[in-house]
Design an enzyme around this catalytic site. Structure first.
Site, mmCIF file in Angstrom:
data_model
loop_
_atom_site.group_PDB
_atom_site.id
_atom_site.type_symbol
_atom_site.label_atom_id
_atom_site.label_comp_id
_atom_site.label_asym_id
_atom_site.label_seq_id
_atom_site.Cartn_x
_atom_site.Cartn_y
_atom_site.Cartn_z
ATOM 1 N N ASP A 31 0.933 -1.230 0.087
ATOM 2 C CA ASP A 31 0.052 -0.203 0.143
ATOM 3 C C ASP A 31 1.096 1.093 -0.157
ATOM 4 O O ASP A 31 2.046 1.264 0.524
ATOM 5 C CB ASP A 31 -0.761 0.022 1.338
ATOM 6 C CG ASP A 31 -2.052 0.814 1.179
ATOM 7 O OD1 ASP A 31 -3.263 0.277 1.192
ATOM 8 O OD2 ASP A 31 -1.931 1.984 0.797
ATOM 9 N N LYS A 84 -9.979 6.071 -6.037
ATOM 10 C CA LYS A 84 -11.510 5.976 -6.551
ATOM 11 C C LYS A 84 -12.724 6.917 -5.875
ATOM 12 O O LYS A 84 -13.745 6.626 -5.865
ATOM 13 C CB LYS A 84 -11.853 4.620 -5.294
ATOM 14 C CG LYS A 84 -11.693 5.265 -3.774
ATOM 15 C CD LYS A 84 -12.105 4.100 -2.992
ATOM 16 C CE LYS A 84 -12.078 4.752 -1.282
ATOM 17 N NZ LYS A 84 -12.953 3.957 -0.369
ATOM 18 N N SER A 124 -16.248 -2.555 -10.072
ATOM 19 C CA SER A 124 -17.415 -1.846 -9.087
ATOM 20 C C SER A 124 -18.586 -1.941 -10.223
ATOM 21 O O SER A 124 -18.507 -2.196 -11.286
ATOM 22 C CB SER A 124 -17.003 -0.222 -9.297
ATOM 23 O OG SER A 124 -17.971 0.417 -9.200
ATOM 24 N N ALA A 125 -19.596 -1.899 -9.286
ATOM 25 C CA ALA A 125 -21.117 -1.830 -10.099
ATOM 26 C C ALA A 125 -21.140 -0.666 -11.187
ATOM 27 O O ALA A 125 -21.963 -0.495 -11.681
ATOM 28 C CB ALA A 125 -22.009 -1.660 -9.231
ATOM 29 N N TYR A 148 -12.912 7.238 -13.461
ATOM 30 C CA TYR A 148 -12.744 6.050 -12.243
ATOM 31 C C TYR A 148 -13.293 5.016 -12.984
ATOM 32 O O TYR A 148 -12.624 4.021 -12.868
ATOM 33 C CB TYR A 148 -13.509 6.612 -10.926
ATOM 34 C CG TYR A 148 -13.723 5.637 -10.176
ATOM 35 C CD1 TYR A 148 -12.763 4.868 -9.466
ATOM 36 C CD2 TYR A 148 -15.154 5.249 -9.950
ATOM 37 C CE1 TYR A 148 -13.227 3.632 -8.843
ATOM 38 C CE2 TYR A 148 -15.391 3.971 -9.064
ATOM 39 C CZ TYR A 148 -14.295 3.248 -8.399
ATOM 40 O OH TYR A 148 -14.873 2.284 -7.862
ATOM 41 N N LYS A 152 -11.839 1.079 -14.162
ATOM 42 C CA LYS A 152 -12.350 -0.201 -13.816
ATOM 43 C C LYS A 152 -12.806 -1.084 -14.777
ATOM 44 O O LYS A 152 -12.446 -2.265 -14.915
ATOM 45 C CB LYS A 152 -13.469 -0.199 -12.804
ATOM 46 C CG LYS A 152 -13.237 0.487 -11.542
ATOM 47 C CD LYS A 152 -12.445 -0.196 -10.550
ATOM 48 C CE LYS A 152 -12.035 0.317 -9.215
ATOM 49 N NZ LYS A 152 -10.915 -0.326 -8.700
ATOM 50 N N PHE A 177 -21.202 -3.371 -5.192
ATOM 51 C CA PHE A 177 -22.379 -2.342 -5.027
ATOM 52 C C PHE A 177 -22.026 -1.635 -4.296
ATOM 53 O O PHE A 177 -20.790 -0.698 -4.310
ATOM 54 C CB PHE A 177 -23.566 -3.013 -4.835
ATOM 55 C CG PHE A 177 -23.946 -3.531 -6.297
ATOM 56 C CD1 PHE A 177 -23.378 -4.794 -6.894
ATOM 57 C CD2 PHE A 177 -25.049 -2.794 -7.216
ATOM 58 C CE1 PHE A 177 -23.692 -5.270 -8.155
ATOM 59 C CE2 PHE A 177 -25.300 -3.279 -8.513
ATOM 60 C CZ PHE A 177 -24.430 -4.636 -8.858
ATOM 61 N N LEU A 199 -22.334 8.158 0.867
ATOM 62 C CA LEU A 199 -23.439 8.739 1.755
ATOM 63 C C LEU A 199 -22.964 8.264 3.408
ATOM 64 O O LEU A 199 -23.164 8.786 4.161
ATOM 65 C CB LEU A 199 -24.534 7.877 1.158
ATOM 66 C CG LEU A 199 -25.962 8.010 2.199
ATOM 67 C CD1 LEU A 199 -26.150 9.189 2.088
ATOM 68 C CD2 LEU A 199 -26.934 6.965 1.657
ATOM 69 N N ARG A 291 -26.874 15.003 -7.963
ATOM 70 C CA ARG A 291 -25.385 15.045 -8.208
ATOM 71 C C ARG A 291 -25.243 14.321 -9.813
ATOM 72 O O ARG A 291 -25.794 13.370 -9.962
ATOM 73 C CB ARG A 291 -24.849 14.089 -7.315
ATOM 74 C CG ARG A 291 -23.258 14.206 -7.541
ATOM 75 C CD ARG A 291 -22.476 13.412 -6.278
ATOM 76 N NE ARG A 291 -22.858 11.960 -6.249
ATOM 77 C CZ ARG A 291 -22.389 11.177 -5.155
ATOM 78 N NH1 ARG A 291 -21.564 11.687 -4.227
ATOM 79 N NH2 ARG A 291 -22.899 9.777 -5.238
ATOM 80 N N GLY A 293 -24.448 12.481 -12.865
ATOM 81 C CA GLY A 293 -23.636 11.351 -13.058
ATOM 82 C C GLY A 293 -24.285 10.233 -12.179
ATOM 83 O O GLY A 293 -24.292 9.073 -12.603
ATOM 84 N N ASP A 294 -25.145 10.694 -11.262
ATOM 85 C CA ASP A 294 -25.888 9.666 -10.370
ATOM 86 C C ASP A 294 -26.997 9.048 -11.336
ATOM 87 O O ASP A 294 -27.714 9.768 -11.842
ATOM 88 C CB ASP A 294 -26.277 10.277 -9.227
ATOM 89 C CG ASP A 294 -25.398 10.256 -7.968
ATOM 90 O OD1 ASP A 294 -24.293 9.890 -8.257
ATOM 91 O OD2 ASP A 294 -25.741 10.789 -6.973
HETATM 92 N N1 UFG Z 1 -25.765 10.682 -1.495
HETATM 93 C C1 UFG Z 1 -26.261 11.890 -0.987
HETATM 94 N N2 UFG Z 1 -25.654 12.664 -0.148
HETATM 95 C C2 UFG Z 1 -24.207 12.385 -0.091
HETATM 96 C C3 UFG Z 1 -23.814 11.350 -0.665
HETATM 97 C C4 UFG Z 1 -24.479 10.574 -1.234
HETATM 98 O O1 UFG Z 1 -27.455 12.015 -1.024
HETATM 99 O O2 UFG Z 1 -23.712 13.289 0.612
HETATM 100 C C5 UFG Z 1 -26.457 9.777 -2.358
HETATM 101 C C6 UFG Z 1 -26.089 9.390 -3.829
HETATM 102 O O3 UFG Z 1 -26.929 10.719 -4.505
HETATM 103 C C7 UFG Z 1 -26.650 8.196 -3.900
HETATM 104 C C8 UFG Z 1 -26.349 7.551 -2.754
HETATM 105 O O4 UFG Z 1 -26.483 8.541 -1.763
HETATM 106 O O5 UFG Z 1 -28.091 8.327 -4.533
HETATM 107 C C9 UFG Z 1 -25.306 6.663 -2.649
HETATM 108 O O6 UFG Z 1 -24.226 7.336 -2.903
HETATM 109 P P1 UFG Z 1 -22.686 7.128 -2.762
HETATM 110 O O7 UFG Z 1 -21.819 8.186 -3.226
HETATM 111 O O8 UFG Z 1 -22.498 6.436 -1.301
HETATM 112 O O9 UFG Z 1 -22.540 5.900 -3.782
HETATM 113 P P2 UFG Z 1 -22.575 5.897 -5.386
HETATM 114 O O10 UFG Z 1 -23.694 4.668 -5.755
HETATM 115 O O11 UFG Z 1 -22.580 7.040 -5.908
HETATM 116 O O12 UFG Z 1 -21.010 5.233 -5.895
HETATM 117 C C10 UFG Z 1 -20.620 4.138 -5.262
HETATM 118 C C11 UFG Z 1 -19.046 4.042 -5.062
HETATM 119 C C12 UFG Z 1 -18.563 4.342 -6.379
HETATM 120 C C13 UFG Z 1 -18.916 3.005 -7.448
HETATM 121 C C14 UFG Z 1 -20.411 3.060 -7.564
HETATM 122 C C15 UFG Z 1 -20.949 1.812 -8.163
HETATM 123 O O13 UFG Z 1 -18.860 5.133 -4.157
HETATM 124 O O14 UFG Z 1 -17.222 4.027 -6.392
HETATM 125 O O15 UFG Z 1 -21.022 3.029 -6.021
HETATM 126 O O16 UFG Z 1 -22.207 1.983 -8.346
HETATM 127 F F1 UFG Z 1 -18.448 3.403 -8.493
#
Ligand code: UFG
Length: 337
Positions: A31, A84, A124-125, A148, A152, A177, A199, A291, A293-294
């Site tokens: 690491d 990541k 990653s998913a 990112y 992957k 996931f 989150l 956000r 890209g979500d």
């Molecule tokens: N969210 C919020 N507020 C925050 C953070 C997240 O509302 O402060 C929401 C996001 O919009 C989403 C959910 O919480 O609906 C989960 O968000 P995360 O950022 O925790 O996770 P993601 O699904 O966006 O992304 C994760 C990993 C990525 C990976 C992806 C695979 O962080 O590395 O899953 O689907 F690529």
């Protein structure tokens, strides 16, 4: 049986190291501490009772990584090392391509040279992109929305191509996931640099008083309450999935992708409420814009991992919330405490 774990001081890597040691594997960690703290090693020693050999190496540095292959008689690699942060990858794509892709190429070149042709890769998913519809199955077409994710997807392709070139290779591409939770001891867990992007670490930092309130990204999605739906999986279930994948890879050749999820979707507000109920703390939040890209909904079809690996997730979302909070409240400043 010695297993090289790249990125073994990180969040998922450290939990996987514990499972490996528990199962009797010899483990070697590399690491570069780019997103991990040296204190993790003390905690791993405390939890495993073993001094796991560690090398502070960035895997892009071939001669330094070669030393690790020289010193240890390795049988397989679990490859976590990589940047990541989705947003950062959009702002600094070359940093992501350079580190994640070069690091993997160097690693695989050395694996060839030292005849170590078994790899479990941390995918990653995110490779399911924006157009597939959940539940995602491993045979769906892949695409990505950020650099990112593209790293992957490319690395999955590198591994596929390497197998075509040399059928002695054996690989599991693990599509995670949304990993959350922490070791039940509260001694290791997720310790993000700066403001959390994800989150659960954001929620736990609100709970511990480091952040004022959660910003919910989007409340107008086509989901049961308008907020984004994800498949949250306990990091300990994920770690166990790596052991099952490793066993498979050691016993066979070929390349297979597996979803590691629970197969269940929870919205952002479901998670907030589960956290509040499990831990008896309040999480103030505010509904904000989406956000970029979500996607609305992401969850796994988990049948392949169940049938081919004999693995399935066991922890509930309440367990995940309890363990995330247990880690955060006993380490308000992460490993700096
Ligand atoms: N969210 C919020 N507020 C925050 C953070 C997240 O509302 O402060 C929401 C996001 O919009 C989403 C959910 O919480 O609906 C989960 O968000 P995360 O950022 O925790 O996770 P993601 O699904 O966006 O992304 C994760 C990993 C990525 C990976 C992806 C695979 O962080 O590395 O899953 O689907 F690529």
């Amino acid at each position: 049986m010695a297993i090289l774990v790249t990125g073994g001081a990180g969040y998922i890597g450290s939990h996987t190291v514990i499972e490996l040691v528990k199962k009797g594997y010899e483990v070697v960690i590399v690491d570069d501490y780019s997103n991990a703290k040296p204190e993790v090693l003390n905690r791993l020693k405390e939890l495993t009772g073993k001094d796991v050999p560690f090398h502070e190496v960035n895997i892009c540095h071939k001669e330094a990584l070669r030393e690790v292959f020289e010193q240890h008689d390795l049988d397989a690699v679990i490859h976590f090392a990589g940047y990541k942060a989705v947003g950062e990858s959009v702002a600094q794509p070359l940093k992501y391509y350079s580190n994640n892709l070069n690091g993997t190429i160097v690693l695989m070149e050395l694996m060839n040279e030292y005849n170590v042709k078994k790899i479990v890769f941390s995918s990653s998913a995110t490779v399911y992109g924006m157009t597939n519809e959940a539940p995602f199955t491993e045979d769906m077409p892949l695409s990505t929305t950020n650099p990112y994710g593209t790293t992957k997807m490319f690395i999955e392709q590198f591994i596929q191509d390497q197998y075509v070139a040399d059928n002695a290779w054996s690989a599991a591409l693990l599509r995670y996931f949304n990993p959350i939770g922490a070791h039940e001891s509260g001694r290791i867990g997720e310790d993000p640099n700066d403001i959390p992007n994800n989150l659960m670490p954001y929620i736990t930092q609100v709970a511990v008083g480091k952040r004022e309130k959660l910003s919910v990204f989007g409340s107008d999605y086509e989901t049961h309450d308008g907020t984004g739906v994800r498949d949250y999986i306990h990091v300990l279930d994920l770690a166990k999935g790596h052991i099952k994948a490793l066993e498979k890879v050691l016993a066979s050749t070929g390349v297979e992708a597996y979803n590691l999820g629970t197969g269940k979707g929870y919205s952002v507000l479901d998670v907030v409420h589960a956290f509040e109920t499990a831990n008896n703390v309040e999480i103030p939040y505010e509904l904000n814009d989406r956000r970029p890209g979500d996607i609305a909904t992401s969850y796994a079809d988990v049948s392949k991992a169940k049938n081919a690996l004999g693995w399935e997730a066991t922890y509930s979302v309440e367990d995940m919330c309890r363990d995330s909070w247990n880690w955060q409240k006993s380490n308000p400043n992460g490993y700096d405490d």
